[in-house]
Motif scaffolding. Structure first.
Motif, PDB file in Angstrom:
ATOM      1  N   THR A  56       0.825  -1.151  -0.149  1.00  0.00           N
ATOM      2  CA  THR A  56      -0.066   0.076   0.226  1.00  0.00           C
ATOM      3  C   THR A  56       0.917   1.155   0.139  1.00  0.00           C
ATOM      4  O   THR A  56       2.112   1.252   0.256  1.00  0.00           O
ATOM      5  N   SER A  80     -10.278   1.573  -9.453  1.00  0.00           N
ATOM      6  CA  SER A  80     -10.475   0.841  -8.257  1.00  0.00           C
ATOM      7  C   SER A  80      -9.354   1.105  -7.169  1.00  0.00           C
ATOM      8  O   SER A  80      -8.189   1.363  -7.502  1.00  0.00           O
ATOM      9  N   THR A  81      -9.649   0.971  -5.823  1.00  0.00           N
ATOM     10  CA  THR A  81      -8.489   1.052  -5.020  1.00  0.00           C
ATOM     11  C   THR A  81      -8.267  -0.207  -3.920  1.00  0.00           C
ATOM     12  O   THR A  81      -7.476  -0.387  -3.356  1.00  0.00           O
ATOM     13  N   THR A  82      -8.948  -1.244  -4.842  1.00  0.00           N
ATOM     14  CA  THR A  82      -9.096  -2.695  -4.186  1.00  0.00           C
ATOM     15  C   THR A  82      -8.713  -3.650  -4.969  1.00  0.00           C
ATOM     16  O   THR A  82      -8.478  -4.858  -4.595  1.00  0.00           O
ATOM     17  N   GLU A  83      -8.669  -3.476  -6.460  1.00  0.00           N
ATOM     18  CA  GLU A  83      -8.287  -4.487  -7.330  1.00  0.00           C
ATOM     19  C   GLU A  83      -7.007  -4.236  -8.274  1.00  0.00           C
ATOM     20  O   GLU A  83      -6.700  -3.015  -8.189  1.00  0.00           O
ATOM     21  N   ASP A 140      -8.779  -9.059  -5.856  1.00  0.00           N
ATOM     22  CA  ASP A 140      -9.367  -8.182  -5.301  1.00  0.00           C
ATOM     23  C   ASP A 140      -8.961  -8.416  -3.777  1.00  0.00           C
ATOM     24  O   ASP A 140      -9.173  -9.554  -3.145  1.00  0.00           O
ATOM     25  N   THR A 173      -9.808  -7.082  -1.060  1.00  0.00           N
ATOM     26  CA  THR A 173     -10.809  -7.165   0.320  1.00  0.00           C
ATOM     27  C   THR A 173     -11.394  -8.498   0.530  1.00  0.00           C
ATOM     28  O   THR A 173     -11.898  -8.710   1.396  1.00  0.00           O
TER      29      THR A 173
END
Length: 486
Positions: free
Chosen positions: A73, A119-122, A143, A145
């Motif tokens: 991240t 996207s912020t998660t993929e 993904d 999440t």
């Protein structure tokens, strides 16, 4: 009473050679080796000098001779890693559905991770087989999440280019601020594909061929400068360094030139200031050369710097790192780390650290996308009649798509607010008064100096009339309505 709110924005524009963000904090490579740039310590070099800010050696989940990649991240939390065949979660366990990808541990660059635009998660994971393999270039989707935050592979091995391909891959941000370009070379041809929210195109957006490129069995890496304008590709068995100009707005490669070196050019990187190209050579214990971009384009010879670098990559602290292979065989791994302390000044200061790594490694070092473009809100803004609330604002300006200004629109019909972004300031805020309760959409649009808008970020401001409670321990009216719904 008017409701006051401070809006929070975290703006991230990441470049592998920009070093302020931490998407490249974790390096997993070799035979369960690794480095963690979140933890820096003093270390004693072989010449008995103390070197500060050395990354902590760690044990990783990968067992690979060459290809490897990791992603973290923006604040340095590990997400996942891979050798191109198996994806491992942040705990080092095999990710859900994470086996059977069509990369290969023996590929020079077995794969690369690209954030899925919008996207912020993929994430897209692009994989490359070893030379001679016929699986082609493919991409899978992750993904992060899913599986309780450990991630899962949601689609697997979507074909980009079929058949036999070379062992190199690179990813570059599109100048539109949201998409990417995928770069690859097979034989004498460079390919560029568009990467968007809908996937990776199977039809190249651009190709270019140069007949001077040797069509060898064992090619090397492809790397891109941190300003996204320069490309270098290495010919392992062909003894060449190939350079070209890249246009991140159109995806076009131009002015391909070939430098004959007579060396086994394997991997490399640009210096942080993009003045120098550093080249790792698979000879002896791994030899390091460099050349300025201008000299490379003029066809001049490279300069020998020292041993210990079959491959070389840039760390978060603007140093170059490589692994010294055995003196008895260029393919025998060691635990020895080599570090270029001053790559922006020509790389004359090199330090060696025998047995620095926890485990052995050979020539593979992690591949990273040349840039991440992310604009992420930290919190859902909330305010009520009697409770003003302050939200911090952090803008990270070191990426290749850093904006010159931010345009704020608070969703209630009031005038838009422009805020200048400067290199000396990282904290920003905007105070706004809402006259009526309701759920408002706040839109913050970054603009580059040339007027080009980057992808806007939206967040919801939940403005409510907070009633006082007789029981002073009752706080439910101070919660965001979305939080209550959850």
């Amino acid at each position: 009473m008017k409701k006051l709110i401070y809006v929070c924005l975290l703006l991230i524009g990441f470049s592998i050679n920009s070093y302020a963000q931490k998407e490249t904090s974790w390096w997993y490579f070799g035979y369960n080796a690794g480095l963690n740039f979140n933890i820096l310590n003093d270390a004693t070099a072989d010449d008995a000098t103390t070197v500060t800010n050395m990354p902590e050696p760690i044990v990783g989940p990968l067992s690979t001779r060459e290809g490897c990649f990791t992603v973290s991240t923006y604040d340095g939390q590990l997400l996942f890693s891979s050798d191109g065949s198996t994806v491992y979660d942040k705990n080092g366990d095999i990710m859900t559905n994470g086996t059977g990808l069509l990369g290969n541990f023996s590929a020079t660059q077995s794969g690369i991770v690209i954030p899925r635009p919008g996207s912020t998660t993929e994430y897209y994971v692009v994989t490359v087989p070893a030379v001679g393999g016929t699986d082609g270039l493919n991409y899978s989707t992750i993904d992060i999440t899913m599986s309780g935050g450990l991630g899962a592979v949601t689609s697997k091995n979507n074909i980009i280019k079929s058949g036999s391909v070379y062992e190199n891959i690179a990813a570059v941000p599109n100048s539109n601020g949201k998409d990417y370009w995928l770069l690859h070379r097979t034989l004498q041809t460079f390919y560029v594909w568009a990467v968007t929210a809908t996937g990776i195109a199977t039809t190249p957006a651009f190709t270019i061929t140069n007949s001077l490129i040797n069509t060898v069995r064992y090619p090397g890496e492809i790397v891109v400068s941190s300003d996204f304008l320069k490309i270098a590709s290495f010919n392992h068995s062909g003894g060449q360094v190939i350079s070209a100009i890249f246009n991140p707005a159109t995806g076009q490669i131009s002015n391909v030139q070939v430098l004959e070196t007579g060396l086994i050019t394997y991997g490399g990187t640009f210096s942080p200031n993009n003045k120098y190209l550093y080249v790792g050579v698979l000879e002896n214990t791994g030899d390091l050369y460099n050349i300025t971009w201008d000299n490379l384009r003029a066809g001049n010879s490279m300069t020998y710097l020292g041993k210990g670098f079959v491959n070389v990559k840039v760390g978060l602290n603007k140093r170059l790192y490589g692994v010294e292979v055995s003196v008895n065989s260029p393919e025998t791994p060691t635990k020895n780390l080599s570090v270029v302390m001053n790559p922006d000044e020509g790389g004359t200061n090199i330090k060696y650290f025998t047995n620095y790594l926890k485990n052995e490694a050979a020539f593979g070092l992690p591949a990273f996308a040349a840039g991440f473009i992310r604009i992420i809100p930290k919190e859902q803004p909330f305010a009520c009649t009697a409770h003003d609330r302050t939200y911090s604002v952090e803008v990270d300006l070191s990426g290749g798509n850093a904006p010159a200004r931010l345009e704020w629109y608070f969703g209630d019909g009031t005038a838009r607010v422009n805020q200048t972004v400067t290199t000396s300031q990282s904290e920003y805020s905007q105070k706004h008064s809402y006259n009526n309760s309701g759920l408002y959409t706040i839109t913050v649009t970054p603009y580059k100096a040339d007027g080009t808008s980057l992808t806007p970020i939206t967040m919801e401001a939940n403005i409510v009339d907070c009633s006082l409670k007789a029981n002073r321990m009752t706080r439910s009216d101070l919660l965001n309505s979305k939080q209550l719904a959850e």
